[in-house]
Scaffold this motif. Structure first.
Motif, PDB file in Angstrom:
ATOM      1  N   ILE A  90     -80.605 136.474   5.383  1.00 17.61           N
ATOM      2  CA  ILE A  90     -79.221 136.924   5.495  1.00 17.61           C
ATOM      3  C   ILE A  90     -78.682 137.117   4.082  1.00 17.61           C
ATOM      4  O   ILE A  90     -78.718 136.203   3.266  1.00 17.61           O
ATOM      5  N   TYR A  91     -78.194 138.330   3.794  1.00 16.96           N
ATOM      6  CA  TYR A  91     -77.696 138.682   2.462  1.00 16.96           C
ATOM      7  C   TYR A  91     -76.195 138.453   2.323  1.00 16.96           C
ATOM      8  O   TYR A  91     -75.720 138.096   1.271  1.00 16.96           O
ATOM      9  N   HIS A  92     -75.458 138.696   3.399  1.00 15.20           N
ATOM     10  CA  HIS A  92     -74.006 138.606   3.323  1.00 15.20           C
ATOM     11  C   HIS A  92     -73.449 138.514   4.734  1.00 15.20           C
ATOM     12  O   HIS A  92     -74.025 139.055   5.672  1.00 15.20           O
ATOM     13  N   VAL A  93     -72.317 137.828   4.880  1.00 15.91           N
ATOM     14  CA  VAL A  93     -71.660 137.708   6.181  1.00 15.91           C
ATOM     15  C   VAL A  93     -70.193 138.088   6.026  1.00 15.91           C
ATOM     16  O   VAL A  93     -69.531 137.646   5.087  1.00 15.91           O
ATOM     17  N   ASP A  94     -69.709 138.923   6.939  1.00 16.56           N
ATOM     18  CA  ASP A  94     -68.284 139.227   7.032  1.00 16.56           C
ATOM     19  C   ASP A  94     -67.737 138.477   8.245  1.00 16.56           C
ATOM     20  O   ASP A  94     -68.245 138.645   9.358  1.00 16.56           O
ATOM     21  N   PHE A  95     -66.717 137.664   8.009  1.00 17.72           N
ATOM     22  CA  PHE A  95     -66.051 136.953   9.097  1.00 17.72           C
ATOM     23  C   PHE A  95     -64.704 137.608   9.360  1.00 17.72           C
ATOM     24  O   PHE A  95     -63.934 137.861   8.429  1.00 17.72           O
ATOM     25  N   LEU A  96     -64.420 137.872  10.624  1.00 17.79           N
ATOM     26  CA  LEU A  96     -63.152 138.462  11.019  1.00 17.79           C
ATOM     27  C   LEU A  96     -62.275 137.371  11.617  1.00 17.79           C
ATOM     28  O   LEU A  96     -62.637 136.750  12.625  1.00 17.79           O
ATOM     29  N   GLN A  97     -61.117 137.133  10.966  1.00 17.22           N
ATOM     30  CA  GLN A  97     -60.187 136.141  11.496  1.00 17.22           C
ATOM     31  C   GLN A  97     -59.559 136.686  12.762  1.00 17.22           C
ATOM     32  O   GLN A  97     -59.195 137.867  12.832  1.00 17.22           O
ATOM     33  N   ILE A  98     -59.452 135.850  13.775  1.00 18.83           N
ATOM     34  CA  ILE A  98     -58.878 136.263  15.056  1.00 18.83           C
ATOM     35  C   ILE A  98     -57.755 135.326  15.463  1.00 18.83           C
ATOM     36  O   ILE A  98     -57.708 134.173  15.032  1.00 18.83           O
ATOM     37  N   SER A  99     -56.876 135.836  16.300  1.00 23.19           N
ATOM     38  CA  SER A  99     -55.843 135.020  16.908  1.00 23.19           C
ATOM     39  C   SER A  99     -56.312 134.681  18.317  1.00 23.19           C
ATOM     40  O   SER A  99     -56.784 135.564  19.043  1.00 23.19           O
ATOM     41  N   MET A 100     -56.186 133.447  18.696  1.00 25.66           N
ATOM     42  CA  MET A 100     -56.634 133.026  20.024  1.00 25.66           C
ATOM     43  C   MET A 100     -55.686 133.528  21.125  1.00 25.66           C
ATOM     44  O   MET A 100     -56.025 133.461  22.298  1.00 25.66           O
ATOM     45  N   GLU A 101     -54.521 134.072  20.738  1.00 29.64           N
ATOM     46  CA  GLU A 101     -53.553 134.574  21.712  1.00 29.64           C
ATOM     47  C   GLU A 101     -53.562 136.093  21.834  1.00 29.64           C
ATOM     48  O   GLU A 101     -52.822 136.641  22.642  1.00 29.64           O
ATOM     49  N   GLU A 102     -54.350 136.799  21.020  1.00 29.86           N
ATOM     50  CA  GLU A 102     -54.386 138.256  21.072  1.00 29.86           C
ATOM     51  C   GLU A 102     -55.743 138.741  21.563  1.00 29.86           C
ATOM     52  O   GLU A 102     -56.777 138.200  21.189  1.00 29.86           O
ATOM     53  N   GLU A 103     -55.705 139.794  22.397  1.00 35.10           N
ATOM     54  CA  GLU A 103     -56.956 140.386  22.869  1.00 35.10           C
ATOM     55  C   GLU A 103     -57.679 141.059  21.713  1.00 35.10           C
ATOM     56  O   GLU A 103     -57.045 141.603  20.802  1.00 35.10           O
ATOM     57  N   ILE A 104     -59.020 140.997  21.764  1.00 35.79           N
ATOM     58  CA  ILE A 104     -59.843 141.651  20.753  1.00 35.79           C
ATOM     59  C   ILE A 104     -60.882 142.521  21.453  1.00 35.79           C
ATOM     60  O   ILE A 104     -61.152 142.343  22.643  1.00 35.79           O
ATOM     61  N   LYS A 105     -61.448 143.458  20.700  1.00 37.38           N
ATOM     62  CA  LYS A 105     -62.525 144.299  21.211  1.00 37.38           C
ATOM     63  C   LYS A 105     -63.846 143.767  20.666  1.00 37.38           C
ATOM     64  O   LYS A 105     -63.967 143.532  19.463  1.00 37.38           O
ATOM     65  N   VAL A 106     -64.815 143.579  21.559  1.00 39.44           N
ATOM     66  CA  VAL A 106     -66.147 143.121  21.159  1.00 39.44           C
ATOM     67  C   VAL A 106     -67.203 143.844  21.990  1.00 39.44           C
ATOM     68  O   VAL A 106     -66.924 144.335  23.086  1.00 39.44           O
ATOM     69  N   LYS A 107     -68.416 143.895  21.452  1.00 41.34           N
ATOM     70  CA  LYS A 107     -69.540 144.465  22.185  1.00 41.34           C
ATOM     71  C   LYS A 107     -70.279 143.332  22.882  1.00 41.34           C
ATOM     72  O   LYS A 107     -70.592 142.313  22.279  1.00 41.34           O
TER      73      LYS A 107
END
Length: 179
Positions: A90-107
C-alpha cells in the motif's frame, strides 16, 4: 455495522518514500468543510485491520495524535488505496470523513448465489457483466454486498438492476436498465 478503530499520527515534512521504507503508510484525511490533514499509519496494523474488515466500506474511527499527544477522532471511509502493482504494498490511503447523519454514495459488490439452470442443464456460461452497484444510504446502513440468486436463469435470461433487492434504508442509484 461494526466500527473499526485505527490510530494515526500527523505527518510532518518527511518524504513519503522515506516513510514507506520504515513501514509507515502516508495518508490524508479530507471531507466536506475541513482542510485536508496529512497523516501516517503503521503499515502492519493497517493491513491487519483491512484484512479483518468484512467490507471495503467499513466505517473507521480514525484517531489522530498530534505533536502534543492530543487525539482527535474522525469517522471515515478508506476512500482510495494506492497499491504498488509489483509488490502489492500500500503506497497511500485517502480517508473520506463522513457524517453519521448524512446519506453517502458507495459502491457495493454484487454476489452471485446458486447455479443457473442454463449452466447446469444446457452447458451455458454465466456472464456477470456488473460487479458493483452504487447505492445511497446512511453510513450505518451500508450493506456488505447485494446477493443475486441466479438459480432460475435459463440460457438467454438476464437480470437488470431494477430486479435487485436492497435492504431497508438503502437506495440503489445505478441505472435500473443496467444488466
Amino acid at each position: 455495522m461494526e466500527m473499526i478503530e485505527l490510530n494515526a499520527e500527523l505527518r510532518a515534512g518527511i518524504k513519503p518514500a522515506v516513510l514507506r521504507k520504515s513501514g509507515i503508510i502516508p495518508a490524508v484525511v479530507y471531507g466536506k468543510g475541513m482542510e485536508p490533514i496529512a497523516i501516517q499509519l503503521n503499515n502492519k496494523i493497517f493491513v491487519k485491520l483491512l484484512g479483518k474488515s468484512a467490507s471495503k466500506n467499513s466505517i473507521i474511527s480514525l484517531n489522530i495524535k498530534n505533536i502534543d499527544n492530543d487525539i482527535k477522532s474522525f469517522s471515515v471511509l478508506a476512500h482510495d488505496l494506492q497499491i504498488n502493482a509489483i509488490t502489492d504494498a500500500i503506497y497511500h490511503v485517502d480517508f473520506l470523513q463522513i457524517s453519521m447523519e448524512e446519506e453517502i454514495k458507495v459502491k457495493i459488490s454484487i454476489s452471485v448465489i446458486g447455479e443457473s439452470l442454463g449452466v447446469k442443464l444446457d452447458g451455458g456460461i454465466l456472464v456477470q457483466s456488473m460487479r458493483f452497484v452504487e447505492v445511497k444510504c446512511l453510513p450505518t446502513n451500508i450493506p456488505d454486498k447485494i446477493e443475486v440468486d441466479v438459480t432460475t436463469l435459463k440460457i438467454g435470461d438476464s437480470i437488470h438492476v431494477a430486479e435487485l433487492k436492497a435492504s431497508q434504508g438503502v437506495t440503489i442509484i445505478t441505472s435500473k436498465d443496467e444488466l
